[in-house]
Design a protein around this motif. Structure first.
Motif, PDB file in Angstrom:
ATOM      1  N   ARG A  31      -3.998  -3.285   4.156  1.00 55.76           N
ATOM      2  CA  ARG A  31      -5.435  -3.351   4.914  1.00 55.76           C
ATOM      3  C   ARG A  31      -6.333  -2.133   4.925  1.00 55.76           C
ATOM      4  NH1 ARG A  31      -7.478  -7.932   7.489  1.00 55.76           N
ATOM      5  NH2 ARG A  31      -9.235  -7.591   8.849  1.00 55.76           N
ATOM      6  N   GLY A  32      -7.419  -2.291   4.319  1.00 58.57           N
ATOM      7  CA  GLY A  32      -8.279  -1.051   4.544  1.00 58.57           C
ATOM      8  C   GLY A  32      -8.058   0.224   3.878  1.00 58.57           C
ATOM      9  N   GLN A  33      -7.210   0.194   2.997  1.00 58.97           N
ATOM     10  CA  GLN A  33      -7.104   1.548   2.249  1.00 58.97           C
ATOM     11  C   GLN A  33      -7.832   1.389   0.771  1.00 58.97           C
ATOM     12  OE1 GLN A  33      -2.875   2.091   0.758  1.00 58.97           O
ATOM     13  NE2 GLN A  33      -3.083   4.046   0.593  1.00 58.97           N
ATOM     14  N   ASP A  50     -10.684  -3.341  -3.879  1.00 57.78           N
ATOM     15  CA  ASP A  50     -11.368  -2.063  -3.153  1.00 57.78           C
ATOM     16  C   ASP A  50     -11.203  -0.522  -3.715  1.00 57.78           C
ATOM     17  OD1 ASP A  50     -12.640  -3.665  -0.972  1.00 57.78           O
ATOM     18  OD2 ASP A  50     -10.672  -3.994  -0.657  1.00 57.78           O
ATOM     19  N   ARG A  79       1.057   2.934   2.543  1.00 58.78           N
ATOM     20  CA  ARG A  79      -0.294   3.666   2.720  1.00 58.78           C
ATOM     21  C   ARG A  79      -0.037   4.953   2.105  1.00 58.78           C
ATOM     22  NH1 ARG A  79      -5.264   3.111   4.944  1.00 58.78           N
ATOM     23  NH2 ARG A  79      -4.685   1.283   6.201  1.00 58.78           N
TER      24      ARG A  79
END
Length: 381
Positions: free
Chosen positions: A205-207, A228, A147
């Protein structure tokens, strides 16, 4: 000076030293806790090896008569206990060795990470390339750093290719930046390498990668995995996204004129006010995308999947829609279709079964202008 004189109370105004320097003499003979624990375990092991065998043998015999070779039986039990303790010591030593190896690897990874970051700021392109690929190698071996490395590379690209003044109006204009007619891999190999590394990394995930307002015409991101990603108001003229995954990407107001998007996945992407004039998008997946007010003049959408997409206000003059899937497309009288296209053949739209795509306004994209109040007041000399 005698010890009696050493104990004389201090003079007024001279307080007694109570810090570590004053107590250095008293801590000279202090014994560490691990040493005491190790010594206790050693003594307990020796005591158990000498006295425990007799009790074990008596418990095993019960009321039976002791054997003739009683001493030999005790020694055998003692030998077995010592061997077990030795095996336990070996296991503990192996664990401590493994732990030390992990700490050593962590220290080496930290040093490599710091060196790679330092290389990103070097003036030589070759050194910056080395830092970028070093970060990629660290990200592959350390999941905890993926991340952070993604954010670092995004900031690296943004610092060198971002135009903070870009807005929705710039998507309709051609880029006149120096060298924009040359492929990105030739004019800025370090930026191209950073984009390539981001495109082939394992997703976190989620970045959300923040790459908004970047000017990167003629960049090659074929087969890139950029789910995303935030590329709103960016200039990607004539870029290559063949087979790329841009699922749920924020492409609001992006310029993709002449881009190659064949077999790309833009499922539920936000393409409001995007310019895809002359784009080659055969087999592209545009299901559930927001293409309201998008410019699709002369775009090749042969075999494209546009199911559940929003085409209100979109311009498709001259676009090729041969074999395209247009099930449940949302459109109105402001949608401009290609000549000869019969919109009555499209199945009527129903309430969309897909979730809404980022219901935002352009006010959220506005860049705050710097003011004098934002700067800290200068201190008087």
């Amino acid at each position: 000076m005698s010890r009696i004189e050493d104990r004389t109370p201090p003079l007024p105004g001279h307080p007694i030293r109570t810090d570590k320097i004053a107590r250095v003499g008293s801590s000279r003979y202090r014994i560490s806790g691990p040493f005491i624990l190790t010594a206790f375990l050693g003594v307990a092991t020796l005591a158990g090896a000498f006295f425990l065998p007799r009790y074990l043998l008596a418990w095993d015999l019960g009321t039976a008569k002791p054997p003739a070779d009683y001493a030999t039986a005790v020694n055998n039990i003692r030998t077995a206990l010592l061997q077990g303790v030795g095996g336990l010591v070996l296991l503990i030593g192996a664990y401590l060795t493994w732990r030390q190896l992990q700490l050593s690897r962590h220290g080496q990874a930290t040093e490599s990470f710091a060196a790679a970051i330092a290389h990103l700021g070097d003036t030589a392109v070759d050194v910056r390339l080395g830092g970028i690929y070093a970060l990629e190698r660290i990200a592959r071996s350390s999941t905890a750093d993926r991340r952070t490395i993604g954010e670092i590379l995004s900031a690296f690209i943004g610092n060198r290719a971002r135009d903070p003044e870009r807005d929705i109006q710039h998507a309709r204009q051609m880029t006149t930046a120096p060298g924009s007619s040359v492929n990105l891999s030739l004019r800025a190999p370090d930026i191209h390498a950073a984009m390539t590394v981001l495109g082939r990394r394992d997703p976190v995930r989620g970045q959300v990668l923040r790459l908004d307002r970047v000017v990167l015409p003629k960049t090659d991101l074929a087969s890139a995995r950029l789910r995303d990603v935030d590329l709103h108001f960016s200039d990607l003229t004539e870029a290559s996204f063949v087979g790329a995954d841009l699922t749920r990407a924020d492409l609001t107001g992006v310029r993709l004129a002449g881009a190659i998007l064949a077999d790309a996945i833009l499922y539920q992407a936000d393409l409001r006010d995007a310019v895809l004039t002359g784009a080659i998008a055969e087999g592209i997946d545009l299901r559930g995308t927001d293409l309201s007010r998008a410019e699709l003049r002369n775009a090749n959408l042969r075999g494209a999947r546009l199911d559940y997409s929003d085409l209100r206000g979109a311009t498709l003059t001259g676009a090729i829609l041969t074999g395209a899937s247009l099930k449940r497309v949302v459109f109105d009288e402001t949608t401009t279709w290609p000549d000869g296209f019969d919109a009555a053949l499209i199945r009527p739209a129903r309430p969309r079964s897909l979730p809404p795509v980022r219901p935002r306004t352009y006010d959220e994209f506005a860049v705050k202008a710097a003011t004098a109040e934002d700067d800290p007041p200068a201190e008087a000399e």
